[in-house]
Design a protein around this motif. Structure first.
Motif, PDB file in Angstrom:
ATOM      1  N   GLY A 144      11.960   1.095 119.909  1.00  0.00           N
ATOM      2  CA  GLY A 144      10.599   1.573 119.693  1.00  0.00           C
ATOM      3  C   GLY A 144      10.017   2.321 120.869  1.00  0.00           C
ATOM      4  O   GLY A 144       8.800   2.493 120.955  1.00  0.00           O
ATOM      5  N   ASN A 145      10.878   2.793 121.777  1.00  0.00           N
ATOM      6  CA  ASN A 145      10.422   3.555 122.946  1.00  0.00           C
ATOM      7  C   ASN A 145      10.357   5.030 122.551  1.00  0.00           C
ATOM      8  O   ASN A 145      11.300   5.794 122.766  1.00  0.00           O
ATOM      9  N   THR A 146       9.227   5.414 121.974  1.00  0.00           N
ATOM     10  CA  THR A 146       9.103   6.763 121.414  1.00  0.00           C
ATOM     11  C   THR A 146       9.208   7.842 122.476  1.00  0.00           C
ATOM     12  O   THR A 146       9.862   8.877 122.259  1.00  0.00           O
ATOM     13  N   GLN A 147       8.592   7.643 123.612  1.00  0.00           N
ATOM     14  CA  GLN A 147       8.616   8.657 124.663  1.00  0.00           C
ATOM     15  C   GLN A 147      10.038   8.906 125.147  1.00  0.00           C
ATOM     16  O   GLN A 147      10.473  10.056 125.285  1.00  0.00           O
ATOM     17  N   ALA A 148      10.796   7.829 125.384  1.00  0.00           N
ATOM     18  CA  ALA A 148      12.182   7.987 125.825  1.00  0.00           C
ATOM     19  C   ALA A 148      13.036   8.615 124.724  1.00  0.00           C
ATOM     20  O   ALA A 148      13.939   9.419 125.005  1.00  0.00           O
TER      21      ALA A 148
END
Length: 635
Positions: free
Chosen positions: A290-294
């Protein structure tokens, strides 16, 4: 008599000289050969293979003789390597079988074994502690390479289990001393087209990679991880070492250790910067966490890497005859190393930016994607990529992105393009059969699928155009386009299991539940949009009718529209809790299916109509009128 006694050595020297000349002719252009142009040397390789084969035929034209055996085995090795490099595995194995039989005839061993393992065990036993032992070991290496290239991994495992000392001898380089010492004393020994020591190193790590991939596919993640971690310290090209780290990461992913998997993927990229699969797998881990930025950063980097010219070069290219790519051909490994195309990555990047609120970035990526596809179409290079939606749907997704970016004019232009392309291809009637659970996995008719798709694409284009006019507050045009969408959708008939429509079976299109879900959502959105437009023109009775019909068409549709101020007027405190719950919570199981971007609930195309403080009384009067309509309707 003395003349006859001196003839064999001169003949031996002649054949050695011919062999060495062929090897030098192969290696001379090899020095200046670059890996990208290796395919261009196939004619030269074919010529060398033919000459080695011809020389071998001459040597084997005489009875087996110990004086010629070492030369014969060297020529067999050279001819076999050339044949294997051309994927002529049957021919290469025939060379090896004939050589093994002739060695047994020279040494007096037992011949006639049909099992390759039994045959090689007999040959090695017969040449143990002789000068032929190193040469036979090199032929065993070549046999090993053929097994690996033809994905006979079980045979290799059995080979390692039955002859572990031989495996250690091959991988440890024992046996090279005799050849190296002979080379230092005399240059009159047979040369080889590929250094056997390099072949042994290549076989060891490639075997570990292939076995690791096979075990991973079979669910043996722990065993695969142990072998791959041991292989990562072997002497090998950087690309192969990178593969050991990559597959170790895949093992850890299957073992549900995402952070450790990310470390392995990072090692793979540090070892080999062209290991794009490690970058792709990292992106999947970020998505899972759920790490959208990465995830977006990884997608952006993956796309830029795939667009580099070097990305099209083989990652495992080699100047040696037997390259790693020719040995690593298993289906398990290919699936683990698969990476989507640059177009597919760009589409994923555009969609992800759009869904996480980076609308301007998403728009730019969609426009870049359409520009690439348009350029390829003009050059006649475009082939349909199954991993991305078809062109009309991409136009609709890009139009939705432009609408979210408050660029309705551009959205109108893209939708007009879709309509102009599909309008003349629309069928007169389409029937959808209500899917049964057992039929969800059936393959549907391609022609029927295209007919339904045409209807849904055109209707979605009209829907987006209605949204555009709503943004522009051109309510009459909005009503017009919503109505066009509705009129098109009502032509699609639904065949229920207990109901037979009055159409012939030839006109029947059996579709999956997704098309039905999209159809219902299009109806709900278009009716809701027209209902909102009616509220802006004081047609409250028509607004109520359309809003209630939209609720019947797709109960979850108000996730997009409920919070609009104009819609809030239609649902007062007199509305029941059940009615509100039906509006806000999606109740259709089809809503869980993957919806097209332009129909997703999380994208709010119907922007709120802001109240004018100076005309507050107008809104109060409108609310009173609508409440009156509601009361009359309930009576």
């Amino acid at each position: 008599m003395s003349h006859k006694m001196s003839q064999p050595p001169s003949l031996l020297n002649k054949w050695i000289q011919e062999n060495n000349e062929l090897v030098n002719k192969w290696k001379q252009p090899e020095k200046g050969r670059d890996t990208v142009r290796q395919d261009h040397n196939q004619p030269h390789l074919k010529w060398c293979s033919y000459e080695f084969h011809k020389l071998l035929g001459i040597i084997q034209g005489i009875p087996p003789n110990s004086d010629y055996t070492q030369l014969e085995l060297a020529v067999v090795y050279n001819a076999g390597v050339c044949a294997t490099a051309q994927a002529q595995f049957s021919e290469a194995e025939l060379f090896l079988t004939q050589a093994a039989e002739r060695v047994l005839q020279v040494t007096g061993g037992e011949t006639g074994a049909s099992d390759p393992l039994v045959c090689w065990r007999a040959v090695l036993k017969s040449v143990e502690n002789t000068h032929l032992h190193p040469s036979v070991l090199y032929l065993v290496c070549l046999q090993w390479a053929i097994w690996l290239a033809t994905c006979q991994l079980k045979t290799i495992q059995e080979f390692q289990e039955e002859m572990p000392s031989l495996f250690e001898t091959l991988c440890g380089g024992v046996g090279d001393g005799a050849i190296s010492e002979a080379r230092s004393k005399s240059s009159n020994i047979p040369l080889m087209v590929m250094d056997p020591r390099r072949l042994i190193e290549l076989l060891q790590i490639c075997t570990s990679i292939a076995l690791g991939a096979e075990r991973l596919t079979e669910g043996q993640s722990s065993e695969a991880l142990t072998g791959l971690q041991a292989a990562s310290s072997l002497p090998a090209p950087r690309a192969l070492v990178g593969y050991t780290h990559l597959l170790s990461g895949s093992c850890l992913t299957h073992m549900r250790r995402p952070q450790m998997a990310l470390q392995c993927y990072r090692k793979a990229l540090e070892t080999d910067s062209r290991c794009v699969c490690a970058l792709y797998q990292s992106m999947l881990i970020y998505r899972q966490l759920g790490n959208t930025q990465a995830e977006i950063q990884a997608l952006r980097l993956l796309h830029s890497t795939l667009m580099l010219p070097s990305a099209t070069d083989p990652a495992l290219a080699s100047t040696h005859l037997l390259s790693p790519s020719s040995l690593l051909c298993s289906q398990s490994l290919s699936s683990l190393l698969s990476v989507p195309s640059a177009l597919s990555v760009l589409h994923s990047l555009a969609l992800k930016c759009l869904l996480c609120g980076r609308v301007s970035e998403g728009v730019e990526h969609y426009l870049d994607l359409l520009a690439v596809l348009h350029s390829e179409d003009q050059q006649g290079l475009h082939t349909q990529d199954a991993t991305i939606p078809r062109l009309p749907e991409l136009y609709l997704e890009a139009g939705a992105a432009l609408l979210m970016a408050r660029r309705p004019a551009d959205c109108l232009a893209l939708c007009s393009e879709v309509i102009s392309t599909t309008l003349e291809l629309l069928p007169e009637k389409v029937v959808l059969e209500e899917p049964e659970e057992r039929r969800e996995a059936e393959t549907r008719d391609t022609e029927g699928e295209n007919r339904v798709a045409m209807v849904l694409w055109t209707a979605a284009a009209y829907l987006l155009q209605g949204h555009c006019h709503s943004h522009l507050k051109d309510w009459k045009q909005a009503v017009t386009h919503y109505t066009r969408c509705i009129n098109l959708l009502v032509k699609v008939r639904l065949k229920k299991r207990d109901f037979q429509p009055q159409f012939s079976s030839a006109d029947m299109d059996v579709q999956r539940g997704k098309d039905l879900c999209v159809l219902q959502k299009l109806k709900g959105l278009s009716l809701a949009g027209r209902g909102i437009s009616f509220t802006q023109t004081d047609k409250l009775k028509e607004a109520l009718r359309d809003l209630q019909l939209s609720l019947q068409a797709f109960p979850g549709i108000f996730l997009c529209t409920y919070r609009n101020l104009s819609l809030a007027l239609c649902w007062t405190q007199q509305s029941s809790a059940t009615e509100y719950r039906n509006l806000v919570l999606p109740s259709q199981p089809g809503d869980k299916k993957r919806m097209p971007c332009h129909l997703m609930n999380r994208i709010n195309f119907l922007h709120p109509v802001k109240r004018n403080p100076l005309s507050q009384q107008t809104w109060i009067n409108r609310e009173s009128k609508l409440e009156h309509v509601l009361r009359v309707h309930s009576v």
